[in-house]
Design a protein around this motif. Sequence first.
Motif, PDB file in Angstrom:
ATOM      1  N   ALA A  14      40.053  50.162  47.315  1.00 42.47           N
ATOM      2  CA  ALA A  14      39.825  51.531  46.843  1.00 42.47           C
ATOM      3  C   ALA A  14      39.756  51.528  45.321  1.00 42.47           C
ATOM      4  CB  ALA A  14      40.936  52.446  47.339  1.00 42.47           C
ATOM      5  N   VAL A  15      38.545  51.413  44.793  1.00 38.67           N
ATOM      6  CA  VAL A  15      38.336  51.312  43.351  1.00 38.67           C
ATOM      7  C   VAL A  15      38.042  52.697  42.783  1.00 38.67           C
ATOM      8  CG1 VAL A  15      37.051  50.150  41.527  1.00 38.67           C
ATOM      9  CG2 VAL A  15      37.390  49.008  43.735  1.00 38.67           C
ATOM     10  N   THR A  16      38.676  53.044  41.664  1.00 42.79           N
ATOM     11  CA  THR A  16      38.493  54.361  41.061  1.00 42.79           C
ATOM     12  C   THR A  16      37.123  54.470  40.396  1.00 42.79           C
ATOM     13  OG1 THR A  16      39.311  53.734  38.865  1.00 42.79           O
ATOM     14  CG2 THR A  16      40.958  54.419  40.505  1.00 42.79           C
ATOM     15  N   PRO A  17      36.699  55.686  40.097  1.00 49.10           N
ATOM     16  CA  PRO A  17      35.551  55.856  39.201  1.00 49.10           C
ATOM     17  C   PRO A  17      35.875  55.286  37.826  1.00 49.10           C
ATOM     18  CG  PRO A  17      36.054  57.905  40.362  1.00 49.10           C
ATOM     19  CD  PRO A  17      37.197  56.973  40.623  1.00 49.10           C
ATOM     20  N   VAL A  18      34.842  55.080  37.028  1.00 46.15           N
ATOM     21  CA  VAL A  18      35.025  54.551  35.676  1.00 46.15           C
ATOM     22  C   VAL A  18      35.763  55.583  34.822  1.00 46.15           C
ATOM     23  CG1 VAL A  18      33.861  53.747  33.586  1.00 46.15           C
ATOM     24  CG2 VAL A  18      32.966  53.104  35.844  1.00 46.15           C
ATOM     25  N   GLN A  19      36.789  55.114  34.092  1.00 45.13           N
ATOM     26  CA  GLN A  19      37.557  55.953  33.179  1.00 45.13           C
ATOM     27  C   GLN A  19      37.237  55.541  31.745  1.00 45.13           C
ATOM     28  OE1 GLN A  19      39.770  58.327  34.657  1.00 45.13           O
ATOM     29  NE2 GLN A  19      38.752  57.594  36.509  1.00 45.13           N
TER      30      GLN A  19
ATOM     31  N   PHE B 278      37.694  50.949  25.505  1.00 44.69           N
ATOM     32  CA  PHE B 278      37.135  50.183  26.619  1.00 44.69           C
ATOM     33  C   PHE B 278      36.953  51.154  27.775  1.00 44.69           C
ATOM     34  CE2 PHE B 278      41.710  49.540  26.141  1.00 44.69           C
ATOM     35  CZ  PHE B 278      42.214  50.033  27.326  1.00 44.69           C
ATOM     36  N   HIS B 279      36.196  50.738  28.757  1.00 42.68           N
ATOM     37  CA  HIS B 279      36.015  51.536  29.977  1.00 42.68           C
ATOM     38  C   HIS B 279      36.723  50.815  31.113  1.00 42.68           C
ATOM     39  CE1 HIS B 279      32.112  52.895  27.820  1.00 42.68           C
ATOM     40  NE2 HIS B 279      33.156  53.597  27.426  1.00 42.68           N
ATOM     41  N   SER B 280      37.300  51.567  32.028  1.00 40.21           N
ATOM     42  CA  SER B 280      38.212  50.983  32.999  1.00 40.21           C
ATOM     43  C   SER B 280      37.932  51.450  34.421  1.00 40.21           C
ATOM     44  CB  SER B 280      39.664  51.365  32.655  1.00 40.21           C
ATOM     45  OG  SER B 280      40.004  50.933  31.366  1.00 40.21           O
ATOM     46  N   ILE B 281      38.144  50.533  35.361  1.00 40.85           N
ATOM     47  CA  ILE B 281      38.262  50.878  36.775  1.00 40.85           C
ATOM     48  C   ILE B 281      39.574  50.291  37.268  1.00 40.85           C
ATOM     49  CG2 ILE B 281      35.790  51.092  37.253  1.00 40.85           C
ATOM     50  CD1 ILE B 281      35.816  48.235  38.347  1.00 40.85           C
ATOM     51  N   TYR B 282      40.171  50.935  38.271  1.00 45.27           N
ATOM     52  CA  TYR B 282      41.483  50.532  38.757  1.00 45.27           C
ATOM     53  C   TYR B 282      41.470  50.395  40.274  1.00 45.27           C
ATOM     54  CZ  TYR B 282      42.962  52.367  34.177  1.00 45.27           C
ATOM     55  OH  TYR B 282      43.103  52.626  32.841  1.00 45.27           O
ATOM     56  N   PHE B 283      42.314  49.496  40.763  1.00 47.93           N
ATOM     57  CA  PHE B 283      42.558  49.410  42.206  1.00 47.93           C
ATOM     58  C   PHE B 283      43.889  48.710  42.415  1.00 47.93           C
ATOM     59  CE2 PHE B 283      40.288  45.592  41.016  1.00 47.93           C
ATOM     60  CZ  PHE B 283      40.874  44.566  41.744  1.00 47.93           C
ATOM     61  N   ARG B 284      44.530  49.004  43.507  1.00 49.05           N
ATOM     62  CA  ARG B 284      45.793  48.336  43.825  1.00 49.05           C
ATOM     63  C   ARG B 284      45.490  47.208  44.787  1.00 49.05           C
ATOM     64  NH1 ARG B 284      50.637  49.821  42.137  1.00 49.05           N
ATOM     65  NH2 ARG B 284      49.911  51.910  41.553  1.00 49.05           N
ATOM     66  N   GLU B 285      45.805  45.987  44.364  1.00 49.45           N
ATOM     67  CA  GLU B 285      45.514  44.840  45.221  1.00 49.45           C
ATOM     68  C   GLU B 285      46.468  44.854  46.423  1.00 49.45           C
ATOM     69  OE1 GLU B 285      47.555  42.000  45.618  1.00 49.45           O
ATOM     70  OE2 GLU B 285      49.136  42.925  44.419  1.00 49.45           O
ATOM     71  N   PRO B 286      46.175  44.083  47.464  1.00 42.19           N
ATOM     72  CA  PRO B 286      46.943  44.215  48.712  1.00 42.19           C
ATOM     73  C   PRO B 286      48.442  43.991  48.574  1.00 42.19           C
ATOM     74  CG  PRO B 286      44.915  42.998  49.103  1.00 42.19           C
ATOM     75  CD  PRO B 286      45.022  43.169  47.625  1.00 42.19           C
TER      76      PRO B 286
ATOM     77  N   PHE C 295      45.721  46.652  39.500  1.00 41.15           N
ATOM     78  CA  PHE C 295      44.746  45.878  38.739  1.00 41.15           C
ATOM     79  C   PHE C 295      43.776  46.837  38.050  1.00 41.15           C
ATOM     80  CE2 PHE C 295      44.459  41.504  41.131  1.00 41.15           C
ATOM     81  CZ  PHE C 295      45.787  41.252  40.852  1.00 41.15           C
ATOM     82  N   GLU C 296      43.324  46.429  36.896  1.00 46.39           N
ATOM     83  CA  GLU C 296      42.287  47.137  36.154  1.00 46.39           C
ATOM     84  C   GLU C 296      41.221  46.123  35.767  1.00 46.39           C
ATOM     85  OE1 GLU C 296      41.815  49.330  31.750  1.00 46.39           O
ATOM     86  OE2 GLU C 296      43.800  48.961  32.601  1.00 46.39           O
ATOM     87  N   ILE C 297      39.983  46.563  35.697  1.00 45.04           N
ATOM     88  CA  ILE C 297      38.924  45.755  35.082  1.00 45.04           C
ATOM     89  C   ILE C 297      38.400  46.561  33.906  1.00 45.04           C
ATOM     90  CG2 ILE C 297      36.668  44.684  35.373  1.00 45.04           C
ATOM     91  CD1 ILE C 297      37.333  44.184  38.278  1.00 45.04           C
ATOM     92  N   ALA C 298      38.511  46.002  32.701  1.00 43.08           N
ATOM     93  CA  ALA C 298      38.184  46.704  31.461  1.00 43.08           C
ATOM     94  C   ALA C 298      37.049  45.997  30.734  1.00 43.08           C
ATOM     95  CB  ALA C 298      39.416  46.778  30.553  1.00 43.08           C
ATOM     96  N   THR C 299      36.205  46.779  30.092  1.00 40.18           N
ATOM     97  CA  THR C 299      35.096  46.211  29.325  1.00 40.18           C
ATOM     98  C   THR C 299      35.586  45.723  27.960  1.00 40.18           C
ATOM     99  OG1 THR C 299      34.549  48.396  28.431  1.00 40.18           O
ATOM    100  CG2 THR C 299      33.377  47.699  30.425  1.00 40.18           C
ATOM    101  N   ASP C 300      34.980  44.655  27.459  1.00 38.17           N
ATOM    102  CA  ASP C 300      35.295  44.200  26.100  1.00 38.17           C
ATOM    103  C   ASP C 300      34.913  45.242  25.046  1.00 38.17           C
ATOM    104  OD1 ASP C 300      36.353  41.876  27.068  1.00 38.17           O
ATOM    105  OD2 ASP C 300      34.824  40.543  26.247  1.00 38.17           O
ATOM    106  N   PRO C 301      33.698  45.813  25.079  1.00 38.93           N
ATOM    107  CA  PRO C 301      33.353  46.851  24.105  1.00 38.93           C
ATOM    108  C   PRO C 301      33.808  48.225  24.589  1.00 38.93           C
ATOM    109  CG  PRO C 301      31.397  46.255  25.388  1.00 38.93           C
ATOM    110  CD  PRO C 301      32.523  45.369  25.871  1.00 38.93           C
ATOM    111  N   PRO C 302      33.944  49.216  23.674  1.00 38.11           N
ATOM    112  CA  PRO C 302      33.548  49.201  22.265  1.00 38.11           C
ATOM    113  C   PRO C 302      34.501  48.434  21.341  1.00 38.11           C
ATOM    114  CG  PRO C 302      33.475  51.434  23.171  1.00 38.11           C
ATOM    115  CD  PRO C 302      34.219  50.577  24.157  1.00 38.11           C
TER     116      PRO C 302
END
Length: 317
Positions: A244-249, A254-262, A267-274
């Motif tokens: 269940a991945v969130t919309p982009v925040q 940086f821009h972020s998406i989040y999900f809870r691993e099992p 967990f978050e995945i964040a962009t290097d820029p800006p």
Amino acid sequence: MPTPIVGLHHVTAIASNPQRNLDFYTQVLGLRFVKRTINFDDPGSFHFYFGDDAGSPGTILTFFPWPGATRGSHGVGETTATAFSVPAGSLEFWEKHLLAHGVPAERTGQRFDEQVLSFADPDGMRLEIVAHADAAPVQPSRFADIPAEHAIRGFFGVTLALADAGRTAQVLTTMGFPQVAVEGNRTRFSAPGAALGNHIDLVVPKNPSYGRMGAGSVHHIAFRTTDDAAQLAWKELLTNEGLAVTPVQDRTYFHSIYFREPGGVLFEIATDPPGFALDEPVESLGEGLKLPPWLEPKRAQVEKNLPVIELKKGGAQ
């Protein structure tokens, strides 16, 4: 496949006393105070960012310092240790340095191929310094008194405590972190190459118990992605894997998406820029309160509600 994830972008934790937190990470550990802003979900509190001199991804440790927060307890479903990278041969310096500043530190022996020094911050957050041959080039804080040859390079990795590591292992493998080693109840997953923060250790305790989030707890860990397009590709892939991945925040820097691993870790995945130089030059990072555009008209009220802090330059006296 999306553009590979090469390691951690940042780690976010909870602290209690803002000034004490600021002093420890800048004055004792020698990190740069990269950004002072507010918690976008709680504008009445700070969000601190510490890192190398330029605020590079892979070096950023962030805190929600909530005055009076009760101390958390460590357990499964959490990040239970955050490890910094230093060059081989620097552990003796750090052991003496921490002890000289009243921080109990313990050499916990060899783990896989590295020597590890373990200690805790003032809120009880478990930290490690790992000495190894592949430590990255250094960009030490211009205000720190730590000799450059011993300065923290950024993250080595993190340890996650889990009741069952199986499904978490599958997620890490999907994200480009294959299993590379096993030692007792600790299994290591590493992204290829020598990037910062590319080691994720999973530990399954013999008698697992769940922790309680609070001061000294890690709130979430964030992985690096190169840009928005790569992030969206990861969002699609992980959603298709049943997460269940969130919309982009939009987090401004940086821009972020989040999900809870099992296993329960956020967990978050964040962009290097800006990046952190978006709204202030590298020369003065962290020296002024930065607000997102939607809060700028309320600056006077926001500043009134925040604790007073002092950024000290130079090492701990």
